[in-house]
Design a protein around this motif. Structure first.
Motif, PDB file in Angstrom:
ATOM      1  N   VAL A  17       0.844  -1.191   0.000  1.00 56.43           N
ATOM      2  CA  VAL A  17       0.000   0.000   0.000  1.00 56.43           C
ATOM      3  C   VAL A  17       0.882   1.244   0.000  1.00 56.43           C
ATOM      4  CG1 VAL A  17      -1.865  -1.200   1.186  1.00 56.43           C
ATOM      5  CG2 VAL A  17      -0.241   0.106   2.526  1.00 56.43           C
ATOM      6  N   ALA A  18       0.501   2.217  -0.797  1.00 62.08           N
ATOM      7  CA  ALA A  18       1.241   3.474  -0.854  1.00 62.08           C
ATOM      8  C   ALA A  18       1.243   4.123   0.529  1.00 62.08           C
ATOM      9  CB  ALA A  18       0.605   4.404  -1.877  1.00 62.08           C
ATOM     10  N   SER A  19       2.420   4.542   0.994  1.00 65.82           N
ATOM     11  CA  SER A  19       2.552   5.137   2.327  1.00 65.82           C
ATOM     12  C   SER A  19       3.615   6.226   2.316  1.00 65.82           C
ATOM     13  CB  SER A  19       2.962   4.076   3.366  1.00 65.82           C
ATOM     14  OG  SER A  19       1.917   3.210   3.680  1.00 65.82           O
ATOM     15  N   LYS A  20       3.419   7.193   3.196  1.00 66.35           N
ATOM     16  CA  LYS A  20       4.448   8.205   3.416  1.00 66.35           C
ATOM     17  C   LYS A  20       5.453   7.616   4.395  1.00 66.35           C
ATOM     18  CE  LYS A  20       1.322  12.101   2.608  1.00 66.35           C
ATOM     19  NZ  LYS A  20       0.643  13.274   3.205  1.00 66.35           N
ATOM     20  N   THR A  21       6.498   7.037   3.856  1.00 65.69           N
ATOM     21  CA  THR A  21       7.501   6.374   4.667  1.00 65.69           C
ATOM     22  C   THR A  21       8.878   6.886   4.270  1.00 65.69           C
ATOM     23  OG1 THR A  21       8.244   4.192   5.428  1.00 65.69           O
ATOM     24  CG2 THR A  21       7.673   4.390   3.084  1.00 65.69           C
ATOM     25  N   LEU A  22       9.931   6.302   4.808  1.00 66.19           N
ATOM     26  CA  LEU A  22      11.280   6.795   4.544  1.00 66.19           C
ATOM     27  C   LEU A  22      11.825   6.238   3.236  1.00 66.19           C
ATOM     28  CD1 LEU A  22      12.854   6.478   8.112  1.00 66.19           C
ATOM     29  CD2 LEU A  22      12.147   8.581   6.958  1.00 66.19           C
ATOM     30  N   PRO A  23      12.594   7.049   2.490  1.00 66.04           N
ATOM     31  CA  PRO A  23      13.227   6.542   1.277  1.00 66.04           C
ATOM     32  C   PRO A  23      14.230   5.441   1.629  1.00 66.04           C
ATOM     33  CG  PRO A  23      14.114   8.705   1.879  1.00 66.04           C
ATOM     34  CD  PRO A  23      12.938   8.444   2.778  1.00 66.04           C
ATOM     35  N   PRO A  24      14.444   4.495   0.716  1.00 68.07           N
ATOM     36  CA  PRO A  24      14.031   4.487  -0.689  1.00 68.07           C
ATOM     37  C   PRO A  24      12.623   3.950  -0.922  1.00 68.07           C
ATOM     38  CG  PRO A  24      15.331   2.535  -0.240  1.00 68.07           C
ATOM     39  CD  PRO A  24      15.303   3.326   1.039  1.00 68.07           C
ATOM     40  N   TYR A  25      11.812   3.847   0.125  1.00 69.86           N
ATOM     41  CA  TYR A  25      10.518   3.180   0.012  1.00 69.86           C
ATOM     42  C   TYR A  25       9.382   4.189  -0.109  1.00 69.86           C
ATOM     43  CZ  TYR A  25      13.577  -0.447   1.770  1.00 69.86           C
ATOM     44  OH  TYR A  25      14.628  -1.303   1.932  1.00 69.86           O
ATOM     45  N   ASP A  26       8.326   3.768  -0.802  1.00 69.34           N
ATOM     46  CA  ASP A  26       7.111   4.572  -0.866  1.00 69.34           C
ATOM     47  C   ASP A  26       5.872   3.704  -0.650  1.00 69.34           C
ATOM     48  OD1 ASP A  26       7.011   3.188  -3.256  1.00 69.34           O
ATOM     49  OD2 ASP A  26       7.259   4.948  -4.532  1.00 69.34           O
ATOM     50  N   HIS A  27       6.097   2.473  -0.169  1.00 77.26           N
ATOM     51  CA  HIS A  27       5.005   1.550   0.132  1.00 77.26           C
ATOM     52  C   HIS A  27       5.273   0.850   1.469  1.00 77.26           C
ATOM     53  CE1 HIS A  27       4.060   2.070  -4.104  1.00 77.26           C
ATOM     54  NE2 HIS A  27       2.931   1.425  -3.921  1.00 77.26           N
TER      55      HIS A  27
END
Length: 276
Positions: A17-27
């Motif tokens: 699921v798309a989430s506002k998380t830390l890079p390098p991730y966006d899910h």
């Protein structure tokens, strides 16, 4: 291919699921488990971007009865969908209350929370409940013996190392958790972010090596004289990662202080090696 529902083992599905998380991730990866008596959902994403994806996955599963929602830890990109999940299913939502302070305020007033810390038996709906702190004080992981699957939350990530930052992250505790996770001899690790991990033992070895190398880099840098976490981050992390890097450096400095290898100077900013 249904990208909201990916079969990873018999009776186990992943929903990114798309989430506002830390890079390098966006899910954030959420997981559905068929217990034979109903379904369990592990994590819910941030509750802003991904609830529609969770709902589509639930529909694709045939709208099964839900037994529980389990949060691996209290960070917003895992617990943010708690209100949505409760509105959908009116089912207990479990969290280790050692992470209570990490919950967004809007969720702290909810009455649906159940404390994983009160569970005395390790067996939890056919899975083993693992106390796995370090990334946060109350992180839990889950092991499904039937498939030798480890649901690792943020302790093991598919394409990077885990972020350990004070005051809630603690490196020494995290390293002990890696030792504990290794004992399960998992065949596959299902992380909350990044690719599925199919070589867990080697992966954990690389994680330990990374931490040892970072500690060695800090020791070496301090041989030139006292430095602050900010100065160390400027030296050890590339430009865009310096702010997060400074926070991660602090966890390593804390470790070295606990090992009595370095001390924090009276200015409260700079660290120096303790002379042998």
């Amino acid at each position: 291919m249904n990208t909201t529902l990916i079969l990873v083992a018999e009776g186990v599905w992943q929903t990114p699921v798309a989430s506002k998380t830390l890079p390098p991730y966006d899910h954030t990866h959420c997981y559905w488990i068929d217990t034979g008596q109903g379904f369990i959902l592990i994590d819910t994403g941030d509750g802003v971007l991904g609830t529609q994806q969770l709902y589509e996955a639930y529909v694709a599963l045939g709208k099964p009865p839900m037994q529980a929602v389990i949060m691996t830890h209290g960070h917003h990109d895992h617990v943010g969908g708690a209100n949505w999940a409760y509105d959908q299913w009116r089912t207990p939502i479990w969290l280790n209350f050692k992470d209570w302070e990490l919950l967004p305020e809007v969720l702290q007033s909810a009455s649906y929370w159940q404390d994983l810390g009160t569970i005395r038996s390790k067996e939890f709906w056919g899975m083993e409940l693992i106390d796995a702190p370090g990334h946060t004080p109350g992180q839990i992981n889950l092991f499904l013996p039937k498939h030798r699957l480890l649901f690792a939350g943020d302790n093991l990530l598919g394409n990077s190392t885990s972020v350990i930052t004070p005051p809630y992250g603690h490196l020494r505790t995290y390293l002990r958790t890696l030792d504990r996770l290794e004992q399960y001899d998992a065949q596959v690790v299902l992380p909350a972010h990044g690719d599925v991990i199919t070589n867990p033992a080697r992966y954990i070895t690389l994680y330990r090596r990374h931490r040892a190398e970072r500690l060695a880099q800090i020791r070496h840098a301090l041989k030139a004289g006292p430095l602050s976490a900010q100065e160390l981050a400027q030296e050890l992390y590339p430009g865009t990662l310096q702010i997060l890097g400074e926070r991660m450096i602090l966890s390593h400095l804390q470790y070295l202080v606990e090992e009595q290898e370095i001390i924090l100077l009276e200015d409260g900013i700079h660290y120096r090696l303790i002379a042998p």
